[in-house]
Structures are given as C-alpha cells and as structure tokens.
Scaffold this active site. Sequence first.
Site, PDB file in Angstrom:
ATOM      1  N   ASN A   9       0.864  -1.178   0.000  1.00 38.31           N
ATOM      2  CA  ASN A   9       0.000   0.000   0.000  1.00 38.31           C
ATOM      3  C   ASN A   9       0.900   1.228   0.000  1.00 38.31           C
ATOM      4  O   ASN A   9       1.515   1.552   1.009  1.00 38.31           O
ATOM      5  CB  ASN A   9      -0.880  -0.045   1.265  1.00 38.31           C
ATOM      6  N   LYS A  11       0.100   4.288  -0.264  1.00 33.42           N
ATOM      7  CA  LYS A  11      -0.520   5.490   0.325  1.00 33.42           C
ATOM      8  C   LYS A  11      -0.314   6.707  -0.588  1.00 33.42           C
ATOM      9  O   LYS A  11      -0.279   6.546  -1.802  1.00 33.42           O
ATOM     10  CB  LYS A  11       0.019   5.719   1.743  1.00 33.42           C
ATOM     11  N   HIS A  95      -9.552   1.275   5.000  1.00 36.44           N
ATOM     12  CA  HIS A  95      -8.273   1.417   5.707  1.00 36.44           C
ATOM     13  C   HIS A  95      -8.465   2.344   6.908  1.00 36.44           C
ATOM     14  O   HIS A  95      -9.253   3.298   6.839  1.00 36.44           O
ATOM     15  CB  HIS A  95      -7.223   1.977   4.745  1.00 36.44           C
ATOM     16  N   GLU A  97      -6.792   4.693   8.006  1.00 36.12           N
ATOM     17  CA  GLU A  97      -6.552   6.111   7.725  1.00 36.12           C
ATOM     18  C   GLU A  97      -7.792   6.746   7.099  1.00 36.12           C
ATOM     19  O   GLU A  97      -8.104   7.911   7.336  1.00 36.12           O
ATOM     20  CB  GLU A  97      -5.314   6.264   6.823  1.00 36.12           C
ATOM     21  N   GLU A 167      -5.548  -4.924  10.673  1.00 40.71           N
ATOM     22  CA  GLU A 167      -4.499  -3.928  10.860  1.00 40.71           C
ATOM     23  C   GLU A 167      -4.737  -3.190  12.173  1.00 40.71           C
ATOM     24  O   GLU A 167      -5.540  -2.238  12.217  1.00 40.71           O
ATOM     25  CB  GLU A 167      -4.510  -2.919   9.705  1.00 40.71           C
ATOM     26  N   GLY A 173       2.494   2.170  10.789  1.00 41.17           N
ATOM     27  CA  GLY A 173       3.461   3.248  10.645  1.00 41.17           C
ATOM     28  C   GLY A 173       4.168   3.619  11.934  1.00 41.17           C
ATOM     29  O   GLY A 173       4.821   4.652  12.023  1.00 41.17           O
ATOM     30  N   SER A 213       3.331  -2.277  10.341  1.00 43.06           N
ATOM     31  CA  SER A 213       4.784  -2.370  10.515  1.00 43.06           C
ATOM     32  C   SER A 213       5.367  -3.730  10.129  1.00 43.06           C
ATOM     33  O   SER A 213       6.273  -4.237  10.794  1.00 43.06           O
ATOM     34  CB  SER A 213       5.181  -1.983  11.940  1.00 43.06           C
TER      35      SER A 213
HETATM   36  P1  PGA Z   1       2.772   0.182   7.684  1.00 45.89           P
HETATM   37  O1  PGA Z   1       1.314   0.436   7.054  1.00 45.89           O
HETATM   38  O2  PGA Z   1       3.298  -1.097   7.077  1.00 45.89           O
HETATM   39  O3  PGA Z   1       3.575   1.386   7.280  1.00 45.89           O
HETATM   40  O4  PGA Z   1       2.601   0.072   9.156  1.00 45.89           O
HETATM   41  C1  PGA Z   1       0.421  -0.620   6.834  1.00 45.89           C
HETATM   42  C2  PGA Z   1      -0.842  -0.083   6.237  1.00 45.89           C
HETATM   43  O5  PGA Z   1      -1.232   1.042   6.565  1.00 45.89           O
HETATM   44  O6  PGA Z   1      -1.500  -0.761   5.418  1.00 45.89           O
END
Ligand code: PGA
Length: 258
Positions: A9, A11, A95, A97, A167, A173, A213
């Site tokens: 992803n 982003k 997601h 976010e 997640e 992140g 992560s």
């Molecule tokens: P990350 O993000 O691997 O940077 O923690 C995962 C995601 O948001 O799908």
Amino acid sequence: MRKIIIAGNWKMYKTIPEAINTVNSVKAGLHKVSDVEIVVCPPFTAIHTVAGLLEDSVVDLGAQDMHYETEGAFTGEVSPLMLKDIGCRYVILGHSERRAHFKESNDLVNKKAKGAVKFNLIPIVCVGETLAERESGRQLDVVRAQFAGTFKGFTAEDMEKVVIAYEPVWAIGTGKTATPDQAQEMHAFVRSLVQEMFGEETASGLRILYGGSVKPDNTAELINQLDVDGALVGGASLKAESFVQIVNAAVQAVVSKE
Ligand code: PGA
C-alpha cells in the site's frame, strides 16, 4: 491451502517517475514466486503507468480506495468500473486512515465492498482496533462490530471474493508490530466470525492478511501463524528492496507452512 498475498500500500507517496523506478526494481528483484500473490496499490495518478509496467509480470494491481457507485456526479471520486477499466484486480477498502481522517463508517465501507464485488474487484477490507481500545481490552468487540457492519447483507458467495486485512491501528506506521501470538489470536477470531455468519467452508477459504509495521525481518514469523494468510505492507513497500525481501520471506514461510 490458502494462497498467501503480499500487498504493498503506497498510500500518498510516489510521483510517476518514482513509481516507474520502484515497479521496475520490484520486477527485476522477483524470481519464481508461484506460491505467493503479489499486489501493489499505487496512488491513482500512477495507476495507469504502473498497469502498463505490470502487464507482463506476476505482480497484480490494486487501488487504495473507491466510490461505490458505477458513475455519477461525485466530484473527485473514482468508481469500481473505472478501476476495472484500468486493470485493477484488488482494491483496499476501509483502511484505518480513511476511517479516521475521512470519517468512513462501517456502513460506507459496506457499500464500497458490495460495489467492488459487483465488479469482480477483490476488496481487501481492513479492520482493526486503536491502542486505547486494546488497552481497555475491547479489541475483540471492536473488530466484531466492524466485521458485522462491513459485511452486512453479504452472502457466502460474495464473501468468497473478499480478502480481509487485520491492521491494528497502533501498529500502522509506528514500527510496533503485533506479536505473532496477538496476530494469530485476532486472525483466528476473525475467521470464527466468518464461520458464524457464512459457514465453515467460506471461513476456511477466506484469506486474512496482517498489516502494521510488517518488515522483512518479521514477515516469516507472522506468516507462519496458522490463520495469517499474508501481509498488507505500507512503509516497507515503498522501497523495492524491502518489498522484495518481504515477498522472499513469504515464499520461504510458505514452504515451511506446507
Ligand atoms: P505500515 O502500514 O506497514 O507502514 O505500518 C500498513 C498499512 O497502513 O496498510
């Protein structure tokens, strides 16, 4: 045996030249990976270019979001028909976010997931609890509610076209990964929810990815868990080198899981 998926992803990162560089390096770095499905989800502006580069490769294309309608007066939005048209096979939906910054509700994610299935796009539907929710011991209730809201009105047949990503918001992140035990516990729980609502056969075939992560050095221990069927990777998918390392770690893990 459920086929493992490693999905990147990106982003809101990468201009078109950056996307071209990354995809070319990923393609160059990958060797025989028949046991793992690989997906990259670029930002909308780079999707068309990336689609062209992926035509002759084992890597599939995904989008990061979409509207649920086929077309209409929805300024700024992109439809499932358009994603299909451009060559997407997957679309990430719900997601955290989007849930947090754009106030996406379970109801909206439900409509989007239905729209995706209608167009034969495979939705990667995200669920997961916040740190406060975990610290107060409410993580199972939170995920249960997300699950029930998001898949309301789905049939077992619809569910067979769905991928779920667990997640935990506190792991996205942050560099903090769920332990393999924490991931396995939640993945088994999600599978039990699928079983309750859609039956044993659908539950045993449904793929549940872990996200938060994921890095080359924790991929294998996560994928080795019984109910973890792959990874949704954010930060570590932006660099071709670490994304390829994650795919390779997944390939190794599949061998030892069999
Ligand atoms: P990350 O993000 O691997 O940077 O923690 C995962 C995601 O948001 O799908």
